[in-house]
Enzyme design. Structure first.
Site, PDB file in Angstrom:
ATOM      1  N   GLU A  21      50.076  30.945 -18.034  1.00 46.95           N
ATOM      2  CA  GLU A  21      49.572  29.893 -17.151  1.00 46.95           C
ATOM      3  C   GLU A  21      50.218  29.551 -16.060  1.00 46.95           C
ATOM      4  O   GLU A  21      48.633  28.565 -15.229  1.00 46.95           O
ATOM      5  CB  GLU A  21      49.395  28.515 -18.627  1.00 46.95           C
ATOM      6  CG  GLU A  21      48.473  29.161 -20.095  1.00 46.95           C
ATOM      7  CD  GLU A  21      48.760  28.529 -20.653  1.00 46.95           C
ATOM      8  OE1 GLU A  21      47.385  28.087 -21.655  1.00 46.95           O
ATOM      9  OE2 GLU A  21      49.302  27.953 -21.386  1.00 46.95           O
ATOM     10  N   GLU A  55      50.296  33.236 -27.730  1.00 42.81           N
ATOM     11  CA  GLU A  55      50.322  31.850 -28.633  1.00 42.81           C
ATOM     12  C   GLU A  55      49.794  31.728 -30.543  1.00 42.81           C
ATOM     13  O   GLU A  55      51.025  31.226 -31.267  1.00 42.81           O
ATOM     14  CB  GLU A  55      49.419  30.718 -27.772  1.00 42.81           C
ATOM     15  CG  GLU A  55      50.454  30.425 -27.153  1.00 42.81           C
ATOM     16  CD  GLU A  55      49.859  30.589 -25.163  1.00 42.81           C
ATOM     17  OE1 GLU A  55      50.194  30.404 -24.274  1.00 42.81           O
ATOM     18  OE2 GLU A  55      49.616  31.921 -25.509  1.00 42.81           O
TER      19      GLU A  55
END
Length: 253
Positions: free
Chosen positions: A108, A128
């Protein structure tokens, strides 16, 4: 105590290095705040033209520091997002130089940068879901804007990694290098610093902001920003330098 983020200037380039190699550069609150401060410096100092974000020890960033997470720490800066970057980018160009892994929050951070150079052995992913978490710092919203939606969906739901070659084919990264990513990123940065700083800054601004403009408003909104480029001293200098067959002497004015 070891500094969690290091900065170094080199020819108008500000190199920002996440310096937690013992933890695969997992992001902490302190590191996020230090990155935010470095990006403020990048924008504030006129002689700095381009930033490079990289990681020490052969890894870009493995994501959030899970030990800190279990203690209640969130590696974000209010209004700036994860790593002090994902929700507020600098006005000047920022290049990610990726070695090893860019995973979870690390990916990210990478996609929040304007350009990406990666070593051919680098790996990318948003795993995640494998930890019962979600890629909340842009992986679920920004990544589908950059690569095909179904591919982004697969990455989010499986948590699987992809190679640098696959990331390049998808348009997630700009350049692959067999050598070190930082050296290749410096070469890319130098090709940007050779250009007019106002032209570079405003071009980035228009490309970022126009994604949210209505189609019928695009040219009008662009016209509001362009005078600072075309009426600048640098615009005249660039034209003169071309006519005189010499290198421009940019002033940023």
């Amino acid at each position: 105590m070891t500094q969690e983020v290091l900065t170094q200037e080199e020819g108008g380039i500000l190199i920002i290095t996440i310096n937690r190699p013992e933890a695969k550069n997992a992001m902490t609150k302190a590191a996020s705040e230090a990155i935010a401060a470095a990006l403020d410096r990048l924008d504030a100092e006129d002689h700095l033209r381009v930033g490079i974000l990289t990681g020490a020890g052969g890894t870009f960033c493995s994501g959030m520091d899970l030990k800190g997470f279990l203690k209640g720490e969130r590696p974000s800066v209010e209004g700036r997002g994860f790593g002090g970057l994902t929700e507020q980018k600098p006005a000047k160009p920022l290049i990610a130089a990726v070695e090893g892994y860019a995973l979870a929050g690390g990916l990210e951070l990478m996609i929040a940068c304007d350009l990406v150079v990666a070593n051919s052995k680098a790996k990318f992913g948003i795993p995640e879901a494998k930890r019962g978490l979600a890629a909340a710092a842009g992986g679920l919203m920004v990544l589908p804007d950059l690569i095909p939606h179904k591919v982004a969906m697969e990455l989010a739901l499986t948590g699987d990694f992809i190679t640098a070659q696959r990331a390049y084919e998808l348009g997630m990264i700009n350049r692959i290098t067999e050598g070190d990513a930082l050296s290749a990123a410096k070469e890319l940065a130098a090709s940007i610093t050779a250009n007019g700083p106002t032209a570079v800054r405003v071009s980035k601004q228009i490309m970022e902001e126009s994604r949210g403009w209505a189609l019928e408003e695009r040219y009008a909104k662009q016209a509001e920003l362009l005078p600072q480029v075309f009426m600048s001293a640098d615009a005249r200098e660039g034209s003169l330098a071309f006519a005189e067959k010499r290198t421009p002497n940019w002033t940023g004015k």
